[in-house]
Design an enzyme around this catalytic site. Structure first.
Site, short mmCIF file in Angstrom:
data_model
loop_
_atom_site.label_atom_id
_atom_site.label_comp_id
_atom_site.label_asym_id
_atom_site.label_seq_id
_atom_site.Cartn_x
_atom_site.Cartn_y
_atom_site.Cartn_z
N ASP A 199 4.12 5.25 -37.81
CA ASP A 199 4.36 4.25 -37.04
C ASP A 199 5.20 5.05 -35.32
OD1 ASP A 199 3.59 2.74 -38.52
OD2 ASP A 199 4.32 1.05 -37.89
N GLU A 252 1.98 -2.78 -33.09
CA GLU A 252 3.20 -2.66 -32.23
C GLU A 252 3.07 -2.36 -31.01
OE1 GLU A 252 5.80 -0.54 -34.49
OE2 GLU A 252 5.98 -1.90 -36.49
N SER A 309 8.00 -3.91 -33.18
CA SER A 309 8.69 -2.57 -33.59
C SER A 309 9.72 -2.83 -33.80
CB SER A 309 8.27 -1.01 -32.76
OG SER A 309 10.10 -0.48 -32.91
N CYS A 322 8.67 5.35 -44.17
CA CYS A 322 8.44 5.22 -42.88
C CYS A 322 7.85 3.79 -43.30
CB CYS A 322 7.20 5.97 -42.06
SG CYS A 322 7.29 5.77 -40.63
N ASP A 323 8.58 3.23 -42.34
CA ASP A 323 7.90 1.49 -42.28
C ASP A 323 6.88 0.93 -43.17
OD1 ASP A 323 8.76 2.33 -39.87
OD2 ASP A 323 8.05 0.79 -37.98
N LYS A 324 5.38 1.33 -42.90
CA LYS A 324 4.89 0.63 -43.85
C LYS A 324 4.55 1.02 -45.96
CE LYS A 324 3.38 -1.76 -40.72
NZ LYS A 324 4.81 -0.42 -39.63
N CYS A 330 13.97 6.36 -38.52
CA CYS A 330 14.46 6.01 -37.23
C CYS A 330 15.41 5.07 -37.50
CB CYS A 330 13.60 5.24 -36.40
SG CYS A 330 12.21 5.70 -36.28
N CYS A 344 10.18 11.39 -40.78
CA CYS A 344 10.43 10.49 -42.10
C CYS A 344 10.32 10.53 -42.98
CB CYS A 344 9.76 9.01 -41.22
SG CYS A 344 9.30 8.65 -39.75
#
Length: 585
Positions: free
Chosen positions: A86, A461, A487, A127-129, A209, A54
């Site tokens: 994650d 998650e 997730s 990435c996510d956060k 992702c 990521c």
């Protein structure tokens, strides 16, 4: 050539006047010219690291952003901050660090900007956060800001031999398929050899992702909310064209600085509503219900989970993306990306066009320049959506007085109502072990509690558990509720963000195995068949929050500071309590 008057810019405190000679000596030590020292100083912050694909291309893109800043007569000053990825943190104690990392990213970017008196910010995240964390820092500082997403991963491709099951052979793959493959392996429908083959081909490049999981959801948010240039989030990470978007973002931030257009001029209540619309119509991650309120908090705007869900409820779902649909981020980009999605929303009068954007023009003006139209495959015309309501639904009831959230994209309406007996687990590990051992029954509602922001701590998650259920073919035969999170890759009838969380004395703490629970995503209800009197008695008998092993350190600090989930699980008072604006000091 624009010459900036630094008389009112923060960097004057470190570059201007005889008293700043010691500071300037440091800049000379780094090879900066006299001209560069007296230009605006622009922070170029990236979440680059070697934790996962990521983030691995962010370093390259940061150099392009710096070139754009220089082209527009600014002096870029690069720095990096952390990311907790994650996909690596999933399914073990490491996931407790994930949500806390959002706050750490915002805090460290803020501290770096303040400490060095930078005038503007280009922020790169993958990435996510890290996406909401970086945008939260922009809004908190209220400096001219442009966000750059690192881009998504290319889809993998399953081979048609080597023991790969027929339903996977030749198909596009994402990391979601790997988590589900673990469930298939456990129930004996996927061999160890095939599992090893799939893990080598599922993730073939740099990038986040590929489905409409949290990273791509928040990337779409960055465009919809106006902090990123239109179409900048779509191109996959390996594409060299990403460098052009990064360079353009560097130039754009200098234009914003010249016009004194700041992050909170862009992130308004209307912009947040636009962002929520895009999440809904793309079947985005339930985590947007956590991150949008947190971003609003930084702007001093009350925009809570229920507000997000109200928008989800009356927004058609018309973009066919994984995990509920068929396609990945690369496909959306090739179909025209977020701008074409927003043009469809505009046709239905579901978009505020007067919002300012990072391009220095209104959203309506920016969209007028976009030529693409819905392709009818990835992006359906809004008149003929996949479903007439959004892919994510808010729930309330006597289990969740402060609300909860469930992703229904890809779930047929007849499967959006579920009543069954509870099977209660005190933590995710207990639930995952039960799923592995098939120690649950079809028709049950699995309850995982003590996984909220404070009680977990860290609000983990539950992808490992939900993917194992899907891999066992039980995704539609059981439901799951938790005060933790899911997730963006989670499939099945899975309710997260139940609030108040167990550690704060929410009703989920008092549920017992066998209680009859109803989840109704049509009516927006999450309830247990218990009287108010019975619930009150159970509360009186409650022994209090479960003790955790986190008695010091960053996760302990997060658990002590974190607030309610429906407000975004934030850790400080926000803009409403401000007594100064950084840019104006």
């Amino acid at each position: 050539m624009t010459k900036f008057d630094k008389a009112r810019l923060p960097s004057r405190h470190v570059t201007e006047g005889p008293s700043k000679a010691p500071h300037r000596s440091f800049y000379h030590a780094m090879g900066m010219t006299e001209e560069e020292i007296h230009q605006p100083l622009v922070g170029v912050a990236s979440c680059w690291n070697e934790a996962a694909p990521c983030n691995i291309s962010l370093n390259r893109q940061a150099q392009a952003a710096k070139a754009g800043v220089r082209e527009a007569h600014g002096s870029p000053r690069e720095f990096t901050t952390i990311t907790v990825t994650d996909g690596i943190a999933m399914g073990h104690e490491g996931m407790r660090s994930s949500l806390a990392s959002r706050e750490a990213i915002a805090d460290t970017v803020e501290l770096t900007m303040r400490g060095h008196c930078y005038d503007a910010l280009v922020g790169l995240a993958g990435c996510d956060k890290s996406l909401p964390g970086m945008m939260m820092a922009m809004i908190r500082l209220n400096v001219p800001s442009v966000f750059v997403y690192g881009g998504s991963i290319l889809p993998g491709r399953a081979p048609t031999d080597q023991g790969v099951p027929e339903d996977l052979a030749g198909r596009d793959l994402t990391v979601q398929d790997m988590f589900e493959a673990v469930g298939r392996h456990q129930n004996g429908t996927l061999s160890s050899e095939a599992l090893a083959v799939l893990e080598r081909v599922a993730c073939p490049s740099a990038g986040a992702c590929g489905g409409q999981f949290t990273a791509n959801t928040m990337a779409c948010v960055s465009e919809a909310i106006g902090l990123a240039l239109l179409n900048s989030s779509g191109a996959p990470a390996p594409y060299e064209s990403r460098d052009q978007y990064a360079a353009a973002s560097g130039e754009a931030v200098m234009m914003l600085l010249e016009k004194n257009i700041r992050a909170r001029d862009i992130v308004t209540r209307k912009a947040l509503e636009n962002a929520a619309r895009v999440v809904a119509c793309t079947g985005g991650s339930t985590n947007a219900g956590l991150h949008l309120p947190a971003m609003a908090h930084e702007a001093g705007i009350e925009f809570f989970l229920e507000d997000v869900c109200d928008i989800f409820r009356d927004t058609p779902y018309f973009v066919d993306l994984k995990p509920g649909g068929q396609y990945v981020a690369k496909d959306l980009y090739e179909a025209g990306g977020v701008p074409v999605v927003m043009k469809e929303l505009r046709k239905a009068g579901l978009l505020h066009e007067d919002c300012m954007t990072a391009a220095g023009m209104s959203l309506g003006e920016a969209l007028d320049r976009i030529e693409g139209e819905a392709d009818g495959k990835v992006i359906y015309p809004i008149e003929t959506p996949i479903t007439k309501t959004g892919g994510v639904v808010g729930l309330k009831g006597n289990i969740a007085p402060e609300g909860a959230i469930v992703k229904v994209a890809g779930i047929a309406p007849e499967h959006q109502v579920f009543t069954g007996p509870a099977r209660v687990f005190e933590c995710e590990e207990d639930a995952f072990e039960a799923v592995q051992n098939r120690a649950y029954e079809e028709g049950e509602v699995l309850v995982i509690r003590n996984e909220g922001p404070a009680g977990g701590p860290g609000m983990r998650e539950m992808l490992a558990t939900t993917a194992a259920l899907s891999g066992q073919g039980m995704g539609k035969k059981v439901a799951l509720i938790t005060d933790g999170r899911f997730s963006g890759a989670t499939r099945g009838f899975c309710v997260g963000h139940v609030g108040p969380e167990a550690a704060h004395g929410g009703p989920i703490a008092f549920l017992a195995t066998g209680d009859m629970i109803t989840i109704d995503a049509i009516k927006g209800e999450l309830s247990v068949a218990l009287s108010a009197t019975e619930l009150a008695q159970r509360k009186a008998d409650w022994a209090g929050p479960r003790e955790t092993i986190y008695a010091s350190g960053a996760v302990w600090k997060f658990a002590r500071l974190v607030g309610a989930t429906y407000k975004g699980a934030v850790t400080h008072p926000g803009a409403q309590a401000e007594k100064h604006v950084y840019m104006d000091l």
